[in-house]
Motif scaffolding. Structure first.
Motif, PDB file in Angstrom:
ATOM      1  N   PRO A 514      -2.398 -19.293 -19.872  1.00 47.42           N
ATOM      2  CA  PRO A 514      -3.762 -19.137 -20.387  1.00 47.42           C
ATOM      3  C   PRO A 514      -4.382 -20.475 -20.772  1.00 47.42           C
ATOM      4  O   PRO A 514      -3.662 -21.441 -21.053  1.00 47.42           O
ATOM      5  CB  PRO A 514      -3.577 -18.258 -21.632  1.00 47.42           C
ATOM      6  N   SER A 515      -5.681 -20.505 -20.780  1.00 44.20           N
ATOM      7  CA  SER A 515      -6.391 -21.714 -21.193  1.00 44.20           C
ATOM      8  C   SER A 515      -6.004 -22.070 -22.632  1.00 44.20           C
ATOM      9  O   SER A 515      -5.948 -21.200 -23.502  1.00 44.20           O
ATOM     10  CB  SER A 515      -7.899 -21.473 -21.099  1.00 44.20           C
ATOM     11  N   GLY A 516      -5.724 -23.322 -22.849  1.00 41.29           N
ATOM     12  CA  GLY A 516      -5.352 -23.784 -24.189  1.00 41.29           C
ATOM     13  C   GLY A 516      -3.890 -23.593 -24.501  1.00 41.29           C
ATOM     14  O   GLY A 516      -3.436 -23.878 -25.613  1.00 41.29           O
ATOM     15  N   GLY A 518      -1.376 -25.231 -23.360  1.00 46.16           N
ATOM     16  CA  GLY A 518      -0.667 -26.509 -23.483  1.00 46.16           C
ATOM     17  C   GLY A 518      -0.214 -27.060 -22.149  1.00 46.16           C
ATOM     18  O   GLY A 518       0.674 -27.930 -22.101  1.00 46.16           O
ATOM     19  N   LYS A 519      -0.820 -26.623 -21.055  1.00 45.58           N
ATOM     20  CA  LYS A 519      -0.406 -27.078 -19.722  1.00 45.58           C
ATOM     21  C   LYS A 519      -0.694 -28.576 -19.555  1.00 45.58           C
ATOM     22  O   LYS A 519       0.181 -29.355 -19.185  1.00 45.58           O
ATOM     23  CB  LYS A 519      -1.166 -26.274 -18.641  1.00 45.58           C
ATOM     24  N   THR A 520      -1.944 -28.955 -19.848  1.00 46.65           N
ATOM     25  CA  THR A 520      -2.288 -30.382 -19.735  1.00 46.65           C
ATOM     26  C   THR A 520      -1.487 -31.200 -20.733  1.00 46.65           C
ATOM     27  O   THR A 520      -1.066 -32.323 -20.450  1.00 46.65           O
ATOM     28  CB  THR A 520      -3.796 -30.583 -19.964  1.00 46.65           C
ATOM     29  N   SER A 521      -1.252 -30.614 -21.898  1.00 49.00           N
ATOM     30  CA  SER A 521      -0.511 -31.347 -22.929  1.00 49.00           C
ATOM     31  C   SER A 521       0.913 -31.654 -22.465  1.00 49.00           C
ATOM     32  O   SER A 521       1.469 -32.712 -22.783  1.00 49.00           O
ATOM     33  CB  SER A 521      -0.475 -30.541 -24.230  1.00 49.00           C
ATOM     34  N   LEU A 522       1.494 -30.755 -21.686  1.00 46.25           N
ATOM     35  CA  LEU A 522       2.828 -31.013 -21.140  1.00 46.25           C
ATOM     36  C   LEU A 522       2.769 -32.228 -20.209  1.00 46.25           C
ATOM     37  O   LEU A 522       3.635 -33.106 -20.260  1.00 46.25           O
ATOM     38  CB  LEU A 522       3.331 -29.772 -20.394  1.00 46.25           C
TER      39      LEU A 522
HETATM   40  N1  ATP Z   1      -6.223 -34.721 -28.760  1.00 48.26           N
HETATM   41  C1  ATP Z   1      -5.978 -33.508 -29.228  1.00 48.26           C
HETATM   42  N2  ATP Z   1      -5.762 -33.334 -30.538  1.00 48.26           N
HETATM   43  C2  ATP Z   1      -5.518 -32.099 -31.028  1.00 48.26           C
HETATM   44  N3  ATP Z   1      -5.469 -30.993 -30.273  1.00 48.26           N
HETATM   45  C3  ATP Z   1      -5.684 -31.115 -28.967  1.00 48.26           C
HETATM   46  C4  ATP Z   1      -5.951 -32.370 -28.377  1.00 48.26           C
HETATM   47  N4  ATP Z   1      -6.122 -32.180 -27.056  1.00 48.26           N
HETATM   48  C5  ATP Z   1      -5.967 -30.852 -26.829  1.00 48.26           C
HETATM   49  N5  ATP Z   1      -5.717 -30.212 -27.980  1.00 48.26           N
HETATM   50  C6  ATP Z   1      -5.488 -28.786 -28.150  1.00 48.26           C
HETATM   51  O1  ATP Z   1      -4.220 -28.506 -27.599  1.00 48.26           O
HETATM   52  C7  ATP Z   1      -4.259 -27.208 -27.011  1.00 48.26           C
HETATM   53  C8  ATP Z   1      -3.724 -27.298 -25.583  1.00 48.26           C
HETATM   54  O2  ATP Z   1      -4.628 -28.078 -24.847  1.00 48.26           O
HETATM   55  P1  ATP Z   1      -4.400 -28.266 -23.279  1.00 48.26           P
HETATM   56  O3  ATP Z   1      -5.481 -29.143 -22.800  1.00 48.26           O
HETATM   57  O4  ATP Z   1      -3.017 -28.711 -23.045  1.00 48.26           O
HETATM   58  O5  ATP Z   1      -4.583 -26.803 -22.752  1.00 48.26           O
HETATM   59  P2  ATP Z   1      -4.516 -26.245 -21.262  1.00 48.26           P
HETATM   60  O6  ATP Z   1      -3.438 -25.225 -21.236  1.00 48.26           O
HETATM   61  O7  ATP Z   1      -4.400 -27.358 -20.299  1.00 48.26           O
HETATM   62  O8  ATP Z   1      -5.941 -25.556 -21.182  1.00 48.26           O
HETATM   63  P3  ATP Z   1      -6.942 -25.355 -19.944  1.00 48.26           P
HETATM   64  O9  ATP Z   1      -6.300 -24.396 -19.000  1.00 48.26           O
HETATM   65  O10 ATP Z   1      -8.168 -24.813 -20.569  1.00 48.26           O
HETATM   66  O11 ATP Z   1      -7.176 -26.712 -19.359  1.00 48.26           O
HETATM   67  C9  ATP Z   1      -5.698 -26.726 -27.079  1.00 48.26           C
HETATM   68  O12 ATP Z   1      -5.796 -25.825 -28.140  1.00 48.26           O
HETATM   69  C10 ATP Z   1      -6.490 -27.967 -27.375  1.00 48.26           C
HETATM   70  O13 ATP Z   1      -7.632 -27.681 -28.137  1.00 48.26           O
END
Ligand code: ATP
Length: 791
Positions: A514-516, A518-522
């Motif tokens: 799901p969006s948010g 943590g995929k990009t965060s990984l």
């Molecule tokens: N620099 C940051 N500081 C604090 N929280 C952050 C930061 N960047 C992202 N987040 C939070 O970390 C969570 C995961 O973000 P991420 O971008 O990894 O999600 P995602 O799974 O890639 O989402 P999407 O599919 O929408 O791109 C989100 O709740 C986001 O708001």
């Protein structure tokens, strides 16, 4: 009258108090949290300013002034000699003033004695002293400004070095430790060097002046009003006429400064993309070019100011003589008694100016203090980060060979490569982890996060695994995660935990959720941008062999060639390759590690190779569209290769064995020349690739994404991290690009939402809610995808 000199026109107002409180607390927190973990002493209370708002503590300001001002003079011997020269000129100006004063006294004494012959001699001596004395003032001012400019250039380049080292620009942006780093680097440094140089010499001069003239003060003689009015009106008109070109030069200077500032703002705005790309070298080059343009224009400004200064100085000093010259006939007629009134008037003016210095310069001094404060805060924040990063790198280099995880770990989830297919049995069943771990709750953030030791990221060098084949054999995988927990840097929220994963060479992994989730965060953690959390991430390659493709690619300021070749990677050669050999083929033959030497020198792709790849990603039409565009003399990262190099590269680009074009399917092999470009000697192609445009503003997101893919195919990294890199593309184009990627032998990890992506990946990492308010994960084997063996 026109105001001359940068320091008079540059605003140097104190910054609003509300900005600083936000900026200091995170710096202290970060330093307290991160430095001890890295074995570096955290700055104490005295090292990081405690007060909110600009510091009013004179000791702190003096300390920062010392630390900011000293290094240039310590490190640059020639600058010290130049400073000695400027101080000598300053002494000479005081000497010249004293000489003028005494010449004036004798001049008027001759008048008072009605000695016409002596008067003529004194007049001639006075005029002679002007000829020799005034250039001293002009050159003192010129060399003072020039030295301040050199100081500024040195200090700015030093700050750029620190800002772009160890991804400090990204860390500062993420933590919001300091506001407007771009303004501090561009504007504040210029104000600092100008004001520091000007004020210190002015104070020095005033002191000498005061000593020299305090003994010869006399009563003031009223000026001849009418003569003064005529003189000043005429002088103003003349100086406006003479200084006309200064208007244009000043205007251009503002534009160049704004260009430079804009370049820095873009680094801040695109910090994450640049950091993922490791594009620091390119950014530094572009910023230096823009700085150079500002310096060049400013030199013109200085020269024009110097020329005008000749007039204004004559104007300023002639007024001392004019009253006496005007009334001299009256004196000779015996109607007026003068004495040494001119001398006393001159001495009075000097002393008045000297003792009024602080009153006249109070605004400058206030602005100067604010600039010292801002620059001091900025350099302290950068120093803390760079020191910590250097300590961390040193620790990693020392630990890497022995601390590497064992080659096989039974508890881990191993992703099979396509060529081994589903018969490989090491893949575990679907696993969901994370429910029984202590969870960080939103809002508790930093305090709880401090308990986690941080993610250990290791680059173990490349080549070995690739040579052993896609099955991984007994070698280490390209990417390995062990018990990885990812925590957001701000807020300290736990996104993911307990992740165990292996990605072998030549394999591919799709991350969904799901969006948010943590995929990009990984991906951020894998690229080393985020270090908060726990666990170990190992990459079987050098940092430079990982490439990230974001959803919205960063469009560098520059030509189409710059776009295609961005980012410059460690080991890239300035020259295009002439034999058409693949850059990656040489890179993969050498093992590197975190502390290993740079990969071997890789020639840049030739224009024909760039063209072939642009055709592969369906962007050949850009050459026709922008081919007739401008090509400014600065702003290019990569310059067109010589025609000899280009033409010699042409045959190998079409029949070489490892060029990007040959990795595509036969059906997608590009023609040698795009239909839309002029029938093309290599010079036409070269000038088409030199076209400069506002790429981020003029290309569609889909085109920008395809340009990102072109970069990937040209750079040929070992591992590609694709973050929704085809989200703006139609499915047909998406499929075409993934097929090209599979044939290229580059291992890849994709983040995406479309189910059609499954077809192109060997395994799936799905992030999913664990039912307890947190995020768990599972890995599934997908239908085997045809992935080529990495070269
Ligand atoms: N620099 C940051 N500081 C604090 N929280 C952050 C930061 N960047 C992202 N987040 C939070 O970390 C969570 C995961 O973000 P991420 O971008 O990894 O999600 P995602 O799974 O890639 O989402 P999407 O599919 O929408 O791109 C989100 O709740 C986001 O708001």
């Amino acid at each position: 009258m026109l105001r001359l000199g940068r320091s008079t026109s540059r605003p140097c107002l104190p910054q609003p108090r509300s900005l600083a409180p936000l900026s200091r607390r995170p710096a202290q927190r970060w330093a307290r949290r991160s430095l001890p973990r890295l074995g570096v002493a955290a700055p104490g209370a005295s090292d990081v300013a405690k007060a909110d708002g600009p510091s009013t503590d004179l000791r702190v300001i003096a300390d920062r002034l010392w630390k900011l001002g000293l290094p240039f003079w310590q490190e640059d011997t020639s600058a010290r000699w130049k400073l000695a020269g400027v101080v000598g000129l300053t002494l000479a100006t005081t000497g010249v003033s004293v000489v003028f004063n005494f010449l004036g006294r004798d001049f008027f004494t001759a008048l008072s004695e009605k000695n016409e012959e002596q008067f003529k001699i004194q007049l001639a001596m006075y005029l002679g002293a002007f000829v020799f004395g005034i250039p001293v003032f002009v050159f003192k001012s010129y060399y003072q400004s020039k030295l301040a400019l050199e100081w500024r250039q040195w200090m700015t380049e030093r700050m750029l070095q620190d800002y772009l080292a160890h991804r400090t620009f990204y860390g500062l942006q993420q933590s919001a430790e300091v506001d407007n780093p771009d303004q501090r680097i561009s504007s504040d440094v210029a104000t600092f060097t100008d004001t520091a140089m000007g004020l210190s010499l002015t104070l020095f001069n005033a002191l000498l002046d005061l000593i020299s003239f305090s003994g010869i003060l006399f009563t003031i003689y009223p000026p001849l009003f009418a003569a003064l009015v005529i003189y000043s009106v005429g002088g103003t008109a003349a100086s406006v006429a003479l200084g006309k070109n200064l208007v244009t030069l000043n205007f251009n200077q503002e534009a160049r400064e704004a260009d430079f500032r804009y370049g820095l703002v873009r680094v801040r705005e695109n910090a994450e993309s640049i950091a993922f790309y490791s594009g620091e070298t390119d950014e530094k080059e572009l910023l230096k070019q823009r700085l150079q343009a500002a310096v060049h224009n400013y030199l013109g400004l200085l020269t024009a100011s110097r020329n005008l200064d000749f007039f204004t100085s004559f104007y300023r000093y002639l007024i001392q003589l004019l009253p006496a010259a005007v009334v001299a006939p009256l004196f000779f007629q015996g109607k007026i008694d003068f004495g040494v009134i001119n001398q006393s008037q001159s001495a009075f003016n000097h002393i008045l100016n000297d003792v009024s210095l602080v009153i006249y310069r109070i605004e400058t001094l206030a602005g100067f203090s604010a600039v010292i404060d801002r620059l001091g805060e900025f350099t302290e924040a950068m120093d803390a980060r760079n020191t910590a990063a250097a300590a961390s790198a040193a620790a990693a280099a020392g630990a890497a060979p022995t601390a590497a995880l064992p080659a096989t770990t039974t508890a881990s989830t191993t992703i099979t490569t396509a060529s081994t297919t589903a018969t490989t049995t090491s893949t575990t069943a679907t696993t969901i982890i994370g429910a029984d771990e202590p969870r960080l709750l939103q809002g508790e953030g930093l305090e709880v996060a401090e308990e986690l030791p941080g993610i250990r990221l290791k680059f173990l060098g490349g080549g070995v695994e690739a040579a052993e084949g896609p099955a991984g054999g007994s070698g280490r995988p390209l990417l390995r995660c062990r018990d990885v927990a990812v925590v957001t840097p701000r807020g300290g929220n736990l996104l993911l935990q307990g992740l165990d994963l292996d990605v072998p060479a030549g394999s591919s992994l799709l991350v969904m959720g799901p969006s948010g989730a943590g995929k990009t965060s990984l991906l951020r953690a894998v690229a080393g941008l985020w270090g908060e959390g726990r666990g170990v991430i190992e990459l079987g390659m050098a940092r430079e062999e990982v490439m990230f493709l974001p959803q919205r690619p960063y469009m560098v300021l520059g030509s189409l060639r710059d776009q295609a070749l961005y980012p410059r990677r460690r080991g890239d050669d300035a020259e295009p390759r002439e034999d058409g050999s693949s850059a990656a083929s040489s890179a993969t033959s050498t093992s590197t590690s975190a502390s290993a030497p740079a990969p071997p020198s890789r020639p840049l792709p030739s224009d024909e190779e760039i063209l072939a790849v642009l055709e592969t990603v369906s962007l050949g039409h850009l050459l026709g569209r922008y081919g007739h565009g401008n090509s400014p003399s600065h702003g290019h990262l990569y310059h067109a290769p010589s025609s000899a190099a280009s033409s010699s590269a042409a045959p190998s680009a079409t029949n070489g064995s490892a060029t990007p074009s040959t990795t595509t399917s036969a059906s997608s092999a590009p023609p040698s020349t795009p239909a839309s470009t002029p029938s093309s000697p290599s010079s036409s192609l070269s000038s088409a690739l030199d076209a400069v445009a506002d790429w981020s503003g003029s290309l569609s997101l889909g085109e920008q994404q395809r340009l990102g893919w072109a970069r990937l195919l040209l750079a040929r990294p070992r591992l590609a991290l694709l973050d929704e890199a085809t989200s703006a593309l139609d499915q047909e184009t998406e499929a075409k690009l993934y097929k090209v990627l599979q044939r290229s032998g580059i291992a890849y990890v994709s983040v995406g939402h479309r189910s059609t992506l499954r077809e192109f990946h060997g395994s799936l990492l799905r992030l999913k809610p664990d039912g307890r308010g947190g995020m768990g994960w599972e890995v599934k084997q997908l239908k085997a995808a045809a992935v080529a063996v990495a070269p």
